[in-house]
Design a protein around this motif. Structure first.
Motif, PDB file in Angstrom:
ATOM      1  N   THR A 169      32.412  -5.900 -16.123  1.00 36.01           N
ATOM      2  CA  THR A 169      32.194  -7.008 -15.195  1.00 36.01           C
ATOM      3  C   THR A 169      31.686  -6.495 -13.854  1.00 36.01           C
ATOM      4  N   LEU A 170      32.221  -5.366 -13.383  1.00 36.93           N
ATOM      5  CA  LEU A 170      31.752  -4.769 -12.133  1.00 36.93           C
ATOM      6  C   LEU A 170      30.270  -4.415 -12.226  1.00 36.93           C
ATOM      7  N   LEU A 171      29.853  -3.848 -13.354  1.00 39.10           N
ATOM      8  CA  LEU A 171      28.438  -3.512 -13.536  1.00 39.10           C
ATOM      9  C   LEU A 171      27.576  -4.776 -13.538  1.00 39.10           C
ATOM     10  N   ALA A 172      28.077  -5.835 -14.175  1.00 39.63           N
ATOM     11  CA  ALA A 172      27.326  -7.102 -14.178  1.00 39.63           C
ATOM     12  C   ALA A 172      27.219  -7.671 -12.771  1.00 39.63           C
ATOM     13  N   VAL A 173      28.300  -7.577 -11.997  1.00 41.71           N
ATOM     14  CA  VAL A 173      28.271  -8.071 -10.621  1.00 41.71           C
ATOM     15  C   VAL A 173      27.281  -7.264  -9.786  1.00 41.71           C
ATOM     16  N   MET A 174      27.294  -5.942  -9.935  1.00 36.13           N
ATOM     17  CA  MET A 174      26.340  -5.118  -9.178  1.00 36.13           C
ATOM     18  C   MET A 174      24.907  -5.484  -9.543  1.00 36.13           C
ATOM     19  N   THR A 175      24.660  -5.753 -10.810  1.00 34.64           N
ATOM     20  CA  THR A 175      23.316  -6.151 -11.228  1.00 34.64           C
ATOM     21  C   THR A 175      22.909  -7.478 -10.594  1.00 34.64           C
ATOM     22  N   LEU A 176      23.827  -8.433 -10.583  1.00 36.99           N
ATOM     23  CA  LEU A 176      23.532  -9.722  -9.948  1.00 36.99           C
ATOM     24  C   LEU A 176      23.299  -9.565  -8.448  1.00 36.99           C
ATOM     25  N   VAL A 177      24.070  -8.703  -7.793  1.00 37.93           N
ATOM     26  CA  VAL A 177      23.896  -8.489  -6.358  1.00 37.93           C
ATOM     27  C   VAL A 177      22.525  -7.889  -6.066  1.00 37.93           C
ATOM     28  N   VAL A 178      22.101  -6.921  -6.874  1.00 39.63           N
ATOM     29  CA  VAL A 178      20.774  -6.321  -6.670  1.00 39.63           C
ATOM     30  C   VAL A 178      19.679  -7.360  -6.868  1.00 39.63           C
ATOM     31  N   ILE A 226      21.354   1.755  -5.229  1.00 42.92           N
ATOM     32  CA  ILE A 226      21.800   3.136  -5.004  1.00 42.92           C
ATOM     33  C   ILE A 226      23.097   3.154  -4.211  1.00 42.92           C
ATOM     34  N   GLU A 227      23.192   2.319  -3.193  1.00 40.96           N
ATOM     35  CA  GLU A 227      24.385   2.324  -2.346  1.00 40.96           C
ATOM     36  C   GLU A 227      25.624   1.916  -3.136  1.00 40.96           C
ATOM     37  N   MET A 228      25.543   0.853  -3.903  1.00 39.79           N
ATOM     38  CA  MET A 228      26.701   0.425  -4.693  1.00 39.79           C
ATOM     39  C   MET A 228      27.026   1.433  -5.783  1.00 39.79           C
ATOM     40  N   TRP A 229      26.004   2.046  -6.349  1.00 38.33           N
ATOM     41  CA  TRP A 229      26.252   3.054  -7.391  1.00 38.33           C
ATOM     42  C   TRP A 229      27.022   4.231  -6.815  1.00 38.33           C
ATOM     43  N   LEU A 230      26.631   4.697  -5.623  1.00 40.05           N
ATOM     44  CA  LEU A 230      27.327   5.830  -5.002  1.00 40.05           C
ATOM     45  C   LEU A 230      28.770   5.477  -4.667  1.00 40.05           C
ATOM     46  N   VAL A 231      28.969   4.309  -4.055  1.00 37.86           N
ATOM     47  CA  VAL A 231      30.330   3.907  -3.678  1.00 37.86           C
ATOM     48  C   VAL A 231      31.199   3.715  -4.915  1.00 37.86           C
ATOM     49  N   THR A 232      30.648   3.072  -5.934  1.00 39.04           N
ATOM     50  CA  THR A 232      31.433   2.758  -7.131  1.00 39.04           C
ATOM     51  C   THR A 232      31.916   4.019  -7.830  1.00 39.04           C
ATOM     52  N   GLU A 245      34.284  11.460 -18.894  1.00 46.48           N
ATOM     53  CA  GLU A 245      33.557  10.283 -19.365  1.00 46.48           C
ATOM     54  C   GLU A 245      32.754   9.593 -18.253  1.00 46.48           C
ATOM     55  N   LEU A 246      32.997  10.016 -17.003  1.00 48.13           N
ATOM     56  CA  LEU A 246      32.297   9.357 -15.906  1.00 48.13           C
ATOM     57  C   LEU A 246      30.802   9.642 -15.921  1.00 48.13           C
ATOM     58  N   ALA A 247      30.399  10.833 -16.316  1.00 51.37           N
ATOM     59  CA  ALA A 247      28.984  11.214 -16.249  1.00 51.37           C
ATOM     60  C   ALA A 247      28.091  10.308 -17.109  1.00 51.37           C
ATOM     61  N   PRO A 248      28.379  10.145 -18.411  1.00 49.40           N
ATOM     62  CA  PRO A 248      27.500   9.255 -19.194  1.00 49.40           C
ATOM     63  C   PRO A 248      27.539   7.799 -18.725  1.00 49.40           C
ATOM     64  N   VAL A 249      28.746   7.345 -18.287  1.00 47.40           N
ATOM     65  CA  VAL A 249      28.834   5.973 -17.772  1.00 47.40           C
ATOM     66  C   VAL A 249      28.013   5.829 -16.501  1.00 47.40           C
ATOM     67  N   ALA A 250      28.038   6.859 -15.643  1.00 46.30           N
ATOM     68  CA  ALA A 250      27.259   6.811 -14.403  1.00 46.30           C
ATOM     69  C   ALA A 250      25.766   6.775 -14.702  1.00 46.30           C
ATOM     70  N   VAL A 251      25.341   7.565 -15.681  1.00 44.38           N
ATOM     71  CA  VAL A 251      23.911   7.567 -16.040  1.00 44.38           C
ATOM     72  C   VAL A 251      23.486   6.195 -16.575  1.00 44.38           C
ATOM     73  N   PHE A 252      24.319   5.650 -17.471  1.00 42.25           N
ATOM     74  CA  PHE A 252      23.988   4.327 -18.025  1.00 42.25           C
ATOM     75  C   PHE A 252      23.944   3.259 -16.930  1.00 42.25           C
ATOM     76  N   SER A 253      24.938   3.303 -16.026  1.00 42.74           N
ATOM     77  CA  SER A 253      24.964   2.325 -14.942  1.00 42.74           C
ATOM     78  C   SER A 253      23.759   2.490 -14.014  1.00 42.74           C
ATOM     79  N   GLY A 254      23.378   3.743 -13.766  1.00 40.76           N
ATOM     80  CA  GLY A 254      22.213   3.982 -12.924  1.00 40.76           C
ATOM     81  C   GLY A 254      20.939   3.415 -13.523  1.00 40.76           C
ATOM     82  N   VAL A 255      20.793   3.568 -14.837  1.00 38.89           N
ATOM     83  CA  VAL A 255      19.605   3.013 -15.502  1.00 38.89           C
ATOM     84  C   VAL A 255      19.585   1.487 -15.371  1.00 38.89           C
ATOM     85  N   VAL A 256      20.741   0.863 -15.578  1.00 41.53           N
ATOM     86  CA  VAL A 256      20.808  -0.607 -15.475  1.00 41.53           C
ATOM     87  C   VAL A 256      20.477  -1.071 -14.070  1.00 41.53           C
TER      88      VAL A 256
END
Length: 454
Positions: free
Chosen positions: A148-157, A166-172, A189-200
């Protein structure tokens, strides 16, 4: 010494860069984070373009479809979280409902306060992480909270600006790393999740940037078209002013000459009458001077407007219609003229505008309908003069004509200036028709003509 100075300069530069980044981060994510920024509905033009087959009443509701989709997503998140803890007892069930409400609050708030919704969703993610550590039966909500957090960040962008991705990705993920360490979970497990979130998020930022660029291009084109139309209108008005100057100047010259000659036509002219005629002549000469001054201002932006023709030549009238038709016939346009009613003298301004409208209509036929036949109809009626210029469809492909397309605007300006009406539209056969009516007061043309001959 020089190396030490260079090192200090580098450190100061890096400090300024870091300070600038933190300042921008603060301005984007902290200052006025919960400011009221409601999501606007879809534009009517987009809805009509996407679903033109829907009735007008239904299309009004389609404008709110994005809002409905976000609200439906938030409701689904809440129901899913509430269902997970439904069978784990009353206390944990109540706690589960609370967590579900916090997680679902973020998507709902994006409709009104997008940046604030991000902070609410991040807070729900952090609380869910600690709740997962304390209440293992509720562990499945941790993944839902991050999704849900990733969906919210996408909607905010999509709703704000691309750099927030980039700013929300770094803070998150800075917060996620700290929280994961505190609750004792594996940080691998944070690294692959971070990469996936960055792509989105980068994809969402690209979509947002493309939409913004497209909007700016549309605005630029609209402004350019309006400016071009306004400039063409001003140029046409300047042309009309130059032409009418010659008409008015002619009549003022006649007034001045007659006022000067009148005292000599009468024997023993009374001094009062001679003084009146002298005053009339002086006023006529002053008016001519003002006309020439105004014309100089009008012509100043286009000093070569009359370079290819005699500036002293008389302005054309409908009496020159046959020579105009011969010239367009020589250019390859087959044209016939039909005159109905009894031709009579008209005011020179009306004669000039009627001639220019016929000229522009035939020029448009030559330019846009090569190989077509044209017809000019001139009707002398009691209240004025009617004009109709119609041409058939083109028989061959028209060549591109840069800078054209504003002839109708000029014709309409002439007709409106004289208080008339005009229509210009395509015909059912594929040609084009211009129809205009210019009113003329009863006896105006005869009076003008008589004044000129005296």
């Amino acid at each position: 010494m020089n190396q030490t100075t260079q090192t200090q300069s580098t450190l100061r530069s890096e400090a300024r860069i870091a300070h600038g980044v933190l300042h921008r981060l603060r301005q984007d994510l902290i200052v006025d984070a919960f400011a009221f920024r409601p999501m606007p509905p879809l534009e009517d033009a987009k809805v009509s373009r996407w679903v033109p087959w829907l009735p007008e009443r239904i299309r009004r509701w389609v404008r709110w479809l994005p809002h409905s989709a976000v609200a439906f997503f938030a409701a689904c998140v809440f129901l899913a979280g509430f269902t997970v803890g439904y069978d784990v007892g009353p206390v944990r069930g109540l706690l589960s409902a609370g967590f579900a409400f916090m997680i679902a609050l973020g998507p709902a708030v994006t409709l009104f306060r997008p940046v604030g919704a991000y902070w609410l969703s991040l807070a729900a993610f952090v609380l869910t992480a600690f709740g997962n550590a304390a209440f293992s039966p509720y562990g499945s909500a941790f993944g839902a909270a991050f999704a849900t957090l990733l969906a919210v960040m996408t909607l905010v962008v999509l709703r704000t600006r691309p750099r927030l991705a980039i700013e929300m990705w770094l803070v998150t993920f800075a917060v996620a790393a700290v929280v994961t360490t505190l609750v004792g979970q594996d940080t691998g497990e944070l690294a692959p999740v971070a990469v996936f979130s960055g792509v989105v998020l980068i994809s969402a930022a690209a979509v947002r940037a493309w939409r913004e660029e497209r909007r700016q291009v549309v605005e630029t084109r609209t402004v350019t078209a309006e400016e071009r139309s306004r400039r063409t209108l001003l140029e046409e008005r300047a042309t009309i002013a130059r032409e009418l100057h010659d008409v008015v100047a002619h009549h003022m010259s006649v007034i001045a000459i007659q006022a000067e000659a009148a005292p000599y036509r009468v024997e023993n002219t009374p001094p009062e009458l001679a003084t009146s005629f002298a005053t009339i002549r002086e006023n006529a000469v002053a008016a001519l001077t003002e006309l020439r001054r105004i014309l100089g201002v009008v012509r100043s932006e286009d000093p070569d407007a009359f370079a290819e023709r005699d500036p002293e030549a008389p302005q054309p009238t409908l009496a020159n219609l046959e020579s105009l038709l011969d010239s367009v016939r020589g250019a390859g346009l087959t044209v016939e003229a039909v005159i109905t009613g009894a031709p009579r003298p008209l005011p020179q301004g009306v004669e000039l505008s009627a001639y220019r409208i016929v000229q522009e209509g035939l020029s448009n036929a030559l330019r846009h309908s090569p190989g077509a036949d044209a017809r000019v109809e001139i009707s002398y009626v009691l209240g004025g003069i009617g004009l109709r210029i119609v041409n058939g469809p083109a028989s061959r492909l028209a060549k591109p004509s840069p800078g054209a397309g504003h002839g109708v605007l000029g014709m309409r300006e002439r007709v409106q200036m004289l208080g008339g009406e005009m229509t210009a539209d395509h015909t059912e056969e594929g040609g084009f028709e211009v129809a205009a009516f210019i009113p003329v007061a009863q006896g105006a043309g005869e009076a003008t003509s008589g004044g000129s001959r005296s």
